[in-house]
Design a protein around this motif. Structure first.
Motif, short mmCIF file in Angstrom:
data_model
loop_
_atom_site.label_atom_id
_atom_site.label_comp_id
_atom_site.label_asym_id
_atom_site.label_seq_id
_atom_site.Cartn_x
_atom_site.Cartn_y
_atom_site.Cartn_z
N GLU A 1 0.83 -1.21 0.00
CA GLU A 1 0.00 0.00 0.00
C GLU A 1 0.87 1.27 0.00
O GLU A 1 0.62 2.18 -0.77
CB GLU A 1 -0.90 -0.04 1.24
N VAL A 2 1.89 1.26 0.84
CA VAL A 2 2.76 2.44 0.89
C VAL A 2 3.50 2.59 -0.45
O VAL A 2 3.57 3.68 -1.01
CB VAL A 2 3.78 2.34 2.05
N TYR A 3 3.99 1.48 -0.99
CA TYR A 3 4.75 1.53 -2.24
C TYR A 3 3.91 2.14 -3.36
O TYR A 3 4.35 3.05 -4.06
CB TYR A 3 5.24 0.12 -2.62
N PHE A 4 2.67 1.63 -3.52
CA PHE A 4 1.82 2.15 -4.60
C PHE A 4 1.45 3.62 -4.36
O PHE A 4 1.29 4.37 -5.32
CB PHE A 4 0.60 1.26 -4.82
N GLY A 5 1.37 4.01 -3.09
CA GLY A 5 1.14 5.43 -2.80
C GLY A 5 2.35 6.26 -3.18
O GLY A 5 2.23 7.31 -3.82
N VAL A 6 3.52 5.77 -2.84
CA VAL A 6 4.77 6.50 -3.10
C VAL A 6 5.00 6.68 -4.60
O VAL A 6 5.28 7.79 -5.07
CB VAL A 6 5.97 5.76 -2.45
N VAL A 7 4.84 5.60 -5.39
CA VAL A 7 5.12 5.71 -6.83
C VAL A 7 4.13 6.65 -7.52
O VAL A 7 4.43 7.23 -8.56
CB VAL A 7 5.15 4.34 -7.56
N LYS A 8 2.96 6.80 -6.89
CA LYS A 8 1.96 7.70 -7.48
C LYS A 8 1.96 9.08 -6.84
O LYS A 8 1.02 9.86 -6.99
CB LYS A 8 0.58 7.05 -7.40
N GLY A 9 3.04 9.37 -6.11
CA GLY A 9 3.24 10.73 -5.59
C GLY A 9 2.40 11.12 -4.39
O GLY A 9 2.24 12.31 -4.10
N GLN A 10 1.86 10.14 -3.67
CA GLN A 10 0.99 10.48 -2.54
C GLN A 10 1.72 10.77 -1.24
O GLN A 10 1.11 11.19 -0.27
CB GLN A 10 -0.03 9.36 -2.32
N HIS A 11 3.03 10.50 -1.20
CA HIS A 11 3.77 10.71 0.05
C HIS A 11 4.85 11.77 -0.15
O HIS A 11 5.83 11.54 -0.85
CB HIS A 11 4.41 9.39 0.52
N GLU A 12 4.63 12.91 0.48
CA GLU A 12 5.54 14.04 0.36
C GLU A 12 6.99 13.65 0.64
O GLU A 12 7.92 14.07 -0.06
CB GLU A 12 5.07 15.11 1.38
N ARG A 13 7.18 12.81 1.63
CA ARG A 13 8.50 12.41 2.09
C ARG A 13 9.38 11.76 1.01
O ARG A 13 10.61 11.84 1.05
CB ARG A 13 8.27 11.40 3.23
N TYR A 14 8.73 11.14 0.01
CA TYR A 14 9.52 10.42 -1.00
C TYR A 14 9.43 11.08 -2.38
O TYR A 14 9.69 10.44 -3.40
CB TYR A 14 9.09 8.95 -1.07
N GLN A 15 9.08 12.37 -2.40
CA GLN A 15 8.95 13.08 -3.68
C GLN A 15 10.25 13.08 -4.48
O GLN A 15 10.23 13.14 -5.70
CB GLN A 15 8.49 14.53 -3.45
N ASN A 16 11.38 13.01 -3.76
CA ASN A 16 12.66 13.06 -4.49
C ASN A 16 12.92 11.78 -5.29
O ASN A 16 13.86 11.71 -6.07
CB ASN A 16 13.83 13.35 -3.54
N TRP A 17 12.07 10.78 -5.15
CA TRP A 17 12.19 9.56 -5.96
C TRP A 17 11.46 9.71 -7.32
O TRP A 17 11.53 8.83 -8.15
CB TRP A 17 11.61 8.34 -5.22
N LEU A 18 10.73 10.81 -7.46
CA LEU A 18 9.89 10.96 -8.65
C LEU A 18 10.43 12.02 -9.60
O LEU A 18 10.85 13.10 -9.16
CB LEU A 18 8.45 11.33 -8.27
N THR A 19 10.40 11.73 -10.89
CA THR A 19 10.74 12.72 -11.91
C THR A 19 9.45 12.97 -12.69
O THR A 19 8.99 12.10 -13.44
CB THR A 19 11.83 12.21 -12.87
N TYR A 20 8.85 14.14 -12.46
CA TYR A 20 7.59 14.45 -13.17
C TYR A 20 7.90 14.86 -14.59
O TYR A 20 8.89 15.54 -14.85
CB TYR A 20 6.84 15.56 -12.44
N ILE A 21 7.07 14.41 -15.51
CA ILE A 21 7.36 14.80 -16.90
C ILE A 21 6.29 15.79 -17.40
O ILE A 21 5.23 15.90 -16.83
CB ILE A 21 7.46 13.57 -17.83
#
Ligand code: PPE
Length: 305
Positions: free
Chosen positions: A285-305
């Protein structure tokens, strides 16, 4: 079958999908020396698309190239930019991105010097790697009769094309025997990884995953270690045997393609109650939230296009 998209990035240019062809003398086709990556982009809750851990994947591509003595003829940021652009051009909100570095046509024989080094980036829509039901209810895994590479036979920290023949042999055997996925042991007989995923077990609330020795250093594995620790769980990176797996409360696989896939059976032994346990479900649940940008704390893992 892979669903065709509009464009493929090939040696620095975007060309129509059908035109991304190679000659039969392509060196990698004969001998297997090439390196690749697998990256996912997700459609985020705010409507944007984000590539998950792009920089880490591209770094691993160059690390693979370094170990295999393949000098990638582009800069990292050019490859990163092409990964973003291909999604825009193909109009994909969610996709799997496959950068592939291979030795092209020109030289035959085992000394590859002089072969042109070519790079392609392909993106396609890829659903649940081990099936939607597998993701929800868990999969059945079989210990393979094929051993994972010895560290002095293949460079296990790389995503080298030829390394995957071992995975394919194991996968064919497992599917032939009616299982979903193969588990490979290392040359000492300890649990190593699945054909295309890393593995975790949970026992008495503690997570365990095999050490880096002879596995691919999975980026999803790294995410799970961080997420679990941030949830206050203990994660041990130490080797364990197949019977320890049979006795685990929970088992799950991690990979870019497989995401977090629960395992409900190993070699005919039910794992825990035979359905995904609470730790696996929480991590999923946390993983799918993180990859979809739902957790502020892990935003640095995302590159928005
Ligand atoms: N081990 C192996 C051997 C492996 O191939 C992968 C990825 C992993 C572990 C997990 O690594 P990571 O994706 O960084 O968490 N396997 C790719 C193969 C998919 C394919 O069939 O092709 C993937 O998940 O993209």
């Amino acid at each position: 079958m892979v669903e065709k998209a509009k464009f493929i990035w090939f040696d620095g240019k975007f060309i129509p999908w059908e035109q991304a062809q190679v000659h039969v003398l392509t060196h990698t086709l004969h001998y297997g020396l090439g390196v690749f990556e697998g990256i996912r982009a997700y459609h985020c809750h705010d409507g944007r698309t984000a590539i998950f851990r792009l920089k880490e994947h591209i770094q691993r591509l160059y690390d693979s190239g370094h170990v295999m003595m393949i000098d990638i003829p582009f800069k990292k940021d050019e490859i990163e930019a092409a990964c973003c652009e291909i999604l825009r051009l193909n109009g994909q909100k969610e996709a799997y991105i496959r950068p592939l570095v291979f030795l092209g046509e020109g030289v035959m024989g085992l000394h590859p010097k002089g072969s042109p080094i070519q790079v392609a980036i392909i993106s396609w829509v890829w659903g649940a790697y081990l099936g939607d039901e597998g993701l929800r209810r868990g999969i059945r895994v079989k210990t393979s009769s094929f051993t994972r590479h010895h560290v002095n036979i293949a460079m296990t920290k790389t995503k080298t094309v030829g390394n995957y023949v071992n995975s394919i042999m194991a996968k064919l055997e497992a599917v032939h025997a009616g299982y979903d996925e193969a588990l490979l042991l290392d040359t000492a007989g300890y649990v190593c990884e699945a054909s295309g995923e890393n593995i975790f077990l949970v026992k008495d609330g503690i997570l365990k995953t095999p050490p880096m020795t002879s596995i691919l250093p999975g980026i999803t594995r790294d995410c799970v270690i961080t997420l679990a620790q941030d949830l206050g769980l203990t994660v041990k990176d130490e080797r364990f045997s197949r019977d320890e797996l049979y006795l685990a409360d929970e088992v799950f696989l991690t990979g870019t393609a497989a995401e977090i896939t629960p395992v409900r059976d190993v070699d005919g032994r039910k794992i825990g109650p035979g359905h995904p346990g609470p730790v696996t479900q929480q991590i999923q649940e946390v993983y799918f939230g993180v990859v979809k940008g739902q957790h502020e704390r892990y935003q640095n893992w995302l590159t928005y296009i």
